[in-house]
Scaffold this motif. Sequence first.
Motif, PDB file in Angstrom:
ATOM      1  N   ARG A 193       0.816  -1.212   0.000  1.00  0.00           N
ATOM      2  CA  ARG A 193       0.000   0.000   0.000  1.00  0.00           C
ATOM      3  C   ARG A 193       0.861   1.279   0.000  1.00  0.00           C
ATOM      4  NH1 ARG A 193      -5.223   0.904   3.705  1.00  0.00           N
ATOM      5  NH2 ARG A 193      -5.160   3.128   3.759  1.00  0.00           N
ATOM      6  N   LEU A 194       1.878   1.278   0.848  1.00  0.00           N
ATOM      7  CA  LEU A 194       2.719   2.480   0.990  1.00  0.00           C
ATOM      8  C   LEU A 194       3.492   2.776  -0.302  1.00  0.00           C
ATOM      9  CD1 LEU A 194       3.278   4.249   3.516  1.00  0.00           C
ATOM     10  CD2 LEU A 194       5.497   3.090   3.636  1.00  0.00           C
ATOM     11  N   HIS A 195       4.106   1.734  -0.866  1.00  0.00           N
ATOM     12  CA  HIS A 195       4.891   1.960  -2.088  1.00  0.00           C
ATOM     13  C   HIS A 195       3.998   2.235  -3.285  1.00  0.00           C
ATOM     14  CE1 HIS A 195       8.420   0.353   0.186  1.00  0.00           C
ATOM     15  NE2 HIS A 195       8.967   1.337  -0.502  1.00  0.00           N
ATOM     16  N   PHE A 196       2.759   1.702  -3.243  1.00  0.00           N
ATOM     17  CA  PHE A 196       1.839   2.003  -4.347  1.00  0.00           C
ATOM     18  C   PHE A 196       1.487   3.495  -4.354  1.00  0.00           C
ATOM     19  CE2 PHE A 196      -2.536   2.721  -5.730  1.00  0.00           C
ATOM     20  CZ  PHE A 196      -2.400   2.392  -7.068  1.00  0.00           C
ATOM     21  N   THR A 197       1.071   4.025  -3.191  1.00  0.00           N
ATOM     22  CA  THR A 197       0.681   5.451  -3.161  1.00  0.00           C
ATOM     23  C   THR A 197       1.895   6.329  -3.485  1.00  0.00           C
ATOM     24  OG1 THR A 197       0.956   5.510  -0.783  1.00  0.00           O
ATOM     25  CG2 THR A 197      -1.267   5.216  -1.556  1.00  0.00           C
ATOM     26  N   ALA A 198       3.071   5.928  -2.980  1.00  0.00           N
ATOM     27  CA  ALA A 198       4.276   6.723  -3.272  1.00  0.00           C
ATOM     28  C   ALA A 198       4.567   6.714  -4.768  1.00  0.00           C
ATOM     29  CB  ALA A 198       5.468   6.166  -2.496  1.00  0.00           C
ATOM     30  N   SER A 199       4.343   5.580  -5.415  1.00  0.00           N
ATOM     31  CA  SER A 199       4.621   5.474  -6.849  1.00  0.00           C
ATOM     32  C   SER A 199       3.665   6.359  -7.660  1.00  0.00           C
ATOM     33  CB  SER A 199       4.494   4.008  -7.278  1.00  0.00           C
ATOM     34  OG  SER A 199       4.320   3.908  -8.655  1.00  0.00           O
ATOM     35  N   VAL A 200       2.366   6.345  -7.289  1.00  0.00           N
ATOM     36  CA  VAL A 200       1.398   7.200  -7.999  1.00  0.00           C
ATOM     37  C   VAL A 200       1.792   8.669  -7.818  1.00  0.00           C
ATOM     38  CG1 VAL A 200      -1.007   7.997  -8.023  1.00  0.00           C
ATOM     39  CG2 VAL A 200      -0.518   5.560  -7.865  1.00  0.00           C
ATOM     40  N   GLU A 201       2.101   9.047  -6.585  1.00  0.00           N
ATOM     41  CA  GLU A 201       2.427  10.454  -6.314  1.00  0.00           C
ATOM     42  C   GLU A 201       3.696  10.876  -7.049  1.00  0.00           C
ATOM     43  OE1 GLU A 201       2.331  10.455  -2.041  1.00  0.00           O
ATOM     44  OE2 GLU A 201       0.131  10.249  -2.037  1.00  0.00           O
ATOM     45  N   ARG A 202       4.676   9.954  -7.151  1.00  0.00           N
ATOM     46  CA  ARG A 202       5.917  10.274  -7.872  1.00  0.00           C
ATOM     47  C   ARG A 202       5.629  10.523  -9.352  1.00  0.00           C
ATOM     48  NH1 ARG A 202       8.606   6.271  -5.993  1.00  0.00           N
ATOM     49  NH2 ARG A 202       8.241   4.901  -7.763  1.00  0.00           N
ATOM     50  N   ARG A 203       4.763   9.672  -9.948  1.00  0.00           N
ATOM     51  CA  ARG A 203       4.452   9.833 -11.376  1.00  0.00           C
ATOM     52  C   ARG A 203       3.626  11.094 -11.640  1.00  0.00           C
ATOM     53  NH1 ARG A 203       1.859   4.368 -12.601  1.00  0.00           N
ATOM     54  NH2 ARG A 203       1.870   4.131 -10.347  1.00  0.00           N
ATOM     55  N   VAL A 204       2.758  11.437 -10.680  1.00  0.00           N
ATOM     56  CA  VAL A 204       1.980  12.678 -10.849  1.00  0.00           C
ATOM     57  C   VAL A 204       2.923  13.882 -10.751  1.00  0.00           C
ATOM     58  CG1 VAL A 204       0.189  14.144  -9.816  1.00  0.00           C
ATOM     59  CG2 VAL A 204      -0.219  11.700 -10.125  1.00  0.00           C
ATOM     60  N   LYS A 205       3.857  13.834  -9.795  1.00  0.00           N
ATOM     61  CA  LYS A 205       4.819  14.943  -9.678  1.00  0.00           C
ATOM     62  C   LYS A 205       5.633  15.075 -10.953  1.00  0.00           C
ATOM     63  CE  LYS A 205       5.471  14.999  -4.723  1.00  0.00           C
ATOM     64  NZ  LYS A 205       6.260  14.447  -3.650  1.00  0.00           N
ATOM     65  N   ARG A 206       5.980  13.938 -11.552  1.00  0.00           N
ATOM     66  CA  ARG A 206       6.738  13.975 -12.819  1.00  0.00           C
ATOM     67  C   ARG A 206       5.909  14.664 -13.905  1.00  0.00           C
ATOM     68  NH1 ARG A 206       7.452   9.801 -16.898  1.00  0.00           N
ATOM     69  NH2 ARG A 206       6.689   8.189 -15.491  1.00  0.00           N
ATOM     70  N   ALA A 207       4.621  14.314 -13.990  1.00  0.00           N
ATOM     71  CA  ALA A 207       3.756  14.935 -15.006  1.00  0.00           C
ATOM     72  C   ALA A 207       3.626  16.440 -14.744  1.00  0.00           C
ATOM     73  CB  ALA A 207       2.379  14.270 -14.998  1.00  0.00           C
ATOM     74  N   VAL A 208       3.525  16.806 -13.469  1.00  0.00           N
ATOM     75  CA  VAL A 208       3.412  18.223 -13.104  1.00  0.00           C
ATOM     76  C   VAL A 208       4.666  18.980 -13.549  1.00  0.00           C
ATOM     77  CG1 VAL A 208       3.401  19.792 -11.093  1.00  0.00           C
ATOM     78  CG2 VAL A 208       1.766  17.912 -11.212  1.00  0.00           C
ATOM     79  N   ARG A 209       5.840  18.354 -13.340  1.00  0.00           N
ATOM     80  CA  ARG A 209       7.102  18.985 -13.750  1.00  0.00           C
ATOM     81  C   ARG A 209       7.191  19.046 -15.262  1.00  0.00           C
ATOM     82  NH1 ARG A 209       9.545  15.779 -10.075  1.00  0.00           N
ATOM     83  NH2 ARG A 209      10.266  14.342 -11.677  1.00  0.00           N
ATOM     84  N   GLU A 210       6.930  17.909 -15.928  1.00  0.00           N
ATOM     85  CA  GLU A 210       7.044  17.857 -17.397  1.00  0.00           C
ATOM     86  C   GLU A 210       6.141  18.891 -18.064  1.00  0.00           C
ATOM     87  OE1 GLU A 210       7.726  13.021 -17.881  1.00  0.00           O
ATOM     88  OE2 GLU A 210       5.758  13.863 -18.236  1.00  0.00           O
ATOM     89  N   GLN A 211       4.932  19.044 -17.516  1.00  0.00           N
ATOM     90  CA  GLN A 211       3.957  19.950 -18.150  1.00  0.00           C
ATOM     91  C   GLN A 211       4.029  21.361 -17.570  1.00  0.00           C
ATOM     92  OE1 GLN A 211       0.034  17.959 -18.249  1.00  0.00           O
ATOM     93  NE2 GLN A 211       1.125  16.022 -18.187  1.00  0.00           N
ATOM     94  N   ARG A 212       4.969  21.571 -16.645  1.00  0.00           N
ATOM     95  CA  ARG A 212       5.188  22.883 -16.006  1.00  0.00           C
ATOM     96  C   ARG A 212       3.873  23.458 -15.481  1.00  0.00           C
ATOM     97  NH1 ARG A 212       6.682  26.894 -18.730  1.00  0.00           N
ATOM     98  NH2 ARG A 212       5.775  26.224 -20.681  1.00  0.00           N
TER      99      ARG A 212
END
Length: 306
Positions: A24-43
Amino acid sequence: MLKCSFCNCESVYLARYSGLHYCRLHFTASVERRVKRAVREQRIFERGQRVAVAVSGGKDSMTALHLLSSLASARRGTEIIAVTVDEGIRGYRDRSMEVVSDFCSIRGIRWVTRSYSEFAGFTMDMLSSARRERTTCAYCGVFRRTIMNALAREAGADVIATGLNLDDTAQSVLMNMSRGDTDRIAMMGPHESSVQGLVPRVQPLRHIPENEVLLYAMVSGIPFLQSSCPYAEEASRNMFREVLLRIEDEMPGARHAMVRAASRAAFPRRGGKAGSCASCGDATSGERCRACELREEAASLVGRGD
Ligand code: SF4
């Protein structure tokens, strides 16, 4: 017991496309990491101080609102504005709007709404019972995009974030490819910059498959309405959803590959000079925009009453 690929805890989810198990912990961390990446990529936070989030009250848009408002709270001066379109679908949209309203008041998020009644003088329920050749969704999707853009523009937003997930985007790629409409693929977003009064659309959940958004929302306690629109069966997208799930089942990773390929390909956009709609002033390549044409057509169908 199947173990998480990153620790000794029990696995709650297997991502078939990567072969990785998640607790559960690594799943939520993984989703949040990928969302942060999209936020950075799309500025998403770099383009200005106001981010509008298109929220329906479903799992995707509520997850996008939850994550973006959490990220924005750590950035001084950044404002999140929730924007919701009320299509006038009784027993569905009224219930989902209650979810959004409660969430926004708890989180202190400004919430702006507009209904199809205000925009066009009728509701989707009224249009659905009129005799017509097009599906309900053919009108609804065009009206929603136009109203969302108007709400975001009026609120002074620099971008509109939608809850589109990986499956939604891969379905759109497949649909537009099947129609040979590369121009639409080129316009799909996320958008780098604004064009003539159109607020650029961004997609923080772009890298997250639909089932992962659902699981994330559930384990994170994000409120959302689980039921679907009563007219959803009419949507032409349904066939592409089924096909895509079959492809993904046979070839795990296909959704990611499709979306990656579409964003890397330099699809040409048709020429066509963009001007202003003679009725509403929004950007259009014709004399009148699609929303005004469909609004007039739908109003006459509703008024005819057969
Ligand atoms: Fe509108 Fe169709 Fe979506 Fe229902 S399923 S909200 S009618 S676009």
